[in-house]
Motif scaffolding. Structure first.
Motif, PDB file in Angstrom:
ATOM      1  N   UNK A  35      10.377   5.578  -0.527  1.00  0.00           N
ATOM      2  CA  UNK A  35      11.620   5.123   0.094  1.00  0.00           C
ATOM      3  C   UNK A  35      11.327   4.195   1.276  1.00  0.00           C
ATOM      4  N   UNK A  36      10.380   4.582   2.131  1.00  0.00           N
ATOM      5  CA  UNK A  36      10.017   3.744   3.278  1.00  0.00           C
ATOM      6  C   UNK A  36       9.450   2.406   2.806  1.00  0.00           C
ATOM      7  N   UNK A  37       8.623   2.430   1.769  1.00  0.00           N
ATOM      8  CA  UNK A  37       8.076   1.191   1.219  1.00  0.00           C
ATOM      9  C   UNK A  37       9.165   0.298   0.656  1.00  0.00           C
ATOM     10  N   UNK A  55       0.812  -1.210   0.000  1.00  0.00           N
ATOM     11  CA  UNK A  55       0.000   0.000   0.000  1.00  0.00           C
ATOM     12  C   UNK A  55       0.850   1.266   0.000  1.00  0.00           C
ATOM     13  N   UNK A  56       2.015   1.200   0.619  1.00  0.00           N
ATOM     14  CA  UNK A  56       2.839   2.398   0.789  1.00  0.00           C
ATOM     15  C   UNK A  56       3.370   2.927  -0.536  1.00  0.00           C
ATOM     16  N   UNK A  57       3.862   2.068  -1.380  1.00  0.00           N
ATOM     17  CA  UNK A  57       4.438   2.524  -2.651  1.00  0.00           C
ATOM     18  C   UNK A  57       3.359   3.151  -3.542  1.00  0.00           C
ATOM     19  N   UNK A  58       2.180   2.530  -3.731  1.00  0.00           N
ATOM     20  CA  UNK A  58       1.128   3.205  -4.506  1.00  0.00           C
ATOM     21  C   UNK A  58       0.637   4.498  -3.854  1.00  0.00           C
ATOM     22  N   UNK A  75      11.470  -7.301   9.643  1.00  0.00           N
ATOM     23  CA  UNK A  75      10.629  -6.108   9.612  1.00  0.00           C
ATOM     24  C   UNK A  75      11.503  -4.889   9.811  1.00  0.00           C
ATOM     25  N   UNK A  76      11.161  -3.800   9.162  1.00  0.00           N
ATOM     26  CA  UNK A  76      11.900  -2.551   9.323  1.00  0.00           C
ATOM     27  C   UNK A  76      11.084  -1.595  10.184  1.00  0.00           C
ATOM     28  N   UNK A  77      11.516  -1.430  11.427  1.00  0.00           N
ATOM     29  CA  UNK A  77      10.788  -0.521  12.318  1.00  0.00           C
ATOM     30  C   UNK A  77      10.962   0.923  11.876  1.00  0.00           C
ATOM     31  N   UNK A  78      12.097   1.242  11.271  1.00  0.00           N
ATOM     32  CA  UNK A  78      12.325   2.608  10.768  1.00  0.00           C
ATOM     33  C   UNK A  78      11.301   2.928   9.681  1.00  0.00           C
ATOM     34  N   UNK A  79      11.105   2.001   8.764  1.00  0.00           N
ATOM     35  CA  UNK A  79      10.143   2.217   7.682  1.00  0.00           C
ATOM     36  C   UNK A  79       8.726   2.354   8.241  1.00  0.00           C
ATOM     37  N   UNK A  80       8.362   1.509   9.197  1.00  0.00           N
ATOM     38  CA  UNK A  80       7.006   1.564   9.762  1.00  0.00           C
ATOM     39  C   UNK A  80       6.756   2.894  10.474  1.00  0.00           C
ATOM     40  N   UNK A  81       7.736   3.343  11.234  1.00  0.00           N
ATOM     41  CA  UNK A  81       7.578   4.617  11.940  1.00  0.00           C
ATOM     42  C   UNK A  81       7.494   5.766  10.944  1.00  0.00           C
TER      43      UNK A  81
END
Length: 119
Positions: A43-45, A6-9, A57-63
């Motif tokens: 970038x986060x996605x 969902x993040x990239x779209x 899991x990437x906690x940095x990306x989730x935050x």
């Protein structure tokens, strides 16, 4: 469902919306805001996708995803309340609120789930 699906779209939608705002109204602010937040979300996605490929899991990306979506919900929600315009403020606030809820759910349930190994 994985967050990066969902993040990239969502990031691409924000970039496209900023570009449309620039093309229709000449608003550099719309373009910069849409492109900036959209690129950060993409970038986060991407970081989340690469972590998922390593079964992590990437906690940095989730935050980062959660903070950006929550900030957009607040900013665009306030703009919607001031102007009453559905486009773009109401739409972005609504989508961002849904994304914030999704990210909070993902954080609460421990992030992305990994498929079991087939033996």
């Amino acid at each position: 469902m994985h967050d990066f699906c969902f993040t990239i779209p969502y990031g691409m939608l924000l970039i496209g919306g900023g570009f449309i705002g620039y093309m229709k109204k000449g608003s550099i602010t719309s373009f910069a805001g849409g492109a900036g937040t959209g690129l950060l979300l993409i970038l986060a996605g991407y970081i989340s996708l690469k972590a998922f490929e390593k079964k992590k899991n990437s906690s940095i990306a989730m935050v980062l995803q959660t903070v950006i979506a929550a900030a957009l919900t607040l900013v665009m929600g306030q703009r919607y309340l001031l102007t009453g315009k559905i486009m773009p403020a109401g739409l972005v606030a609504g989508i961002s609120a849904l994304m914030t809820c999704f990210y909070v759910y993902k954080i609460a349930t421990g992030g992305n789930k990994f498929p079991a190994k087939a033996e």
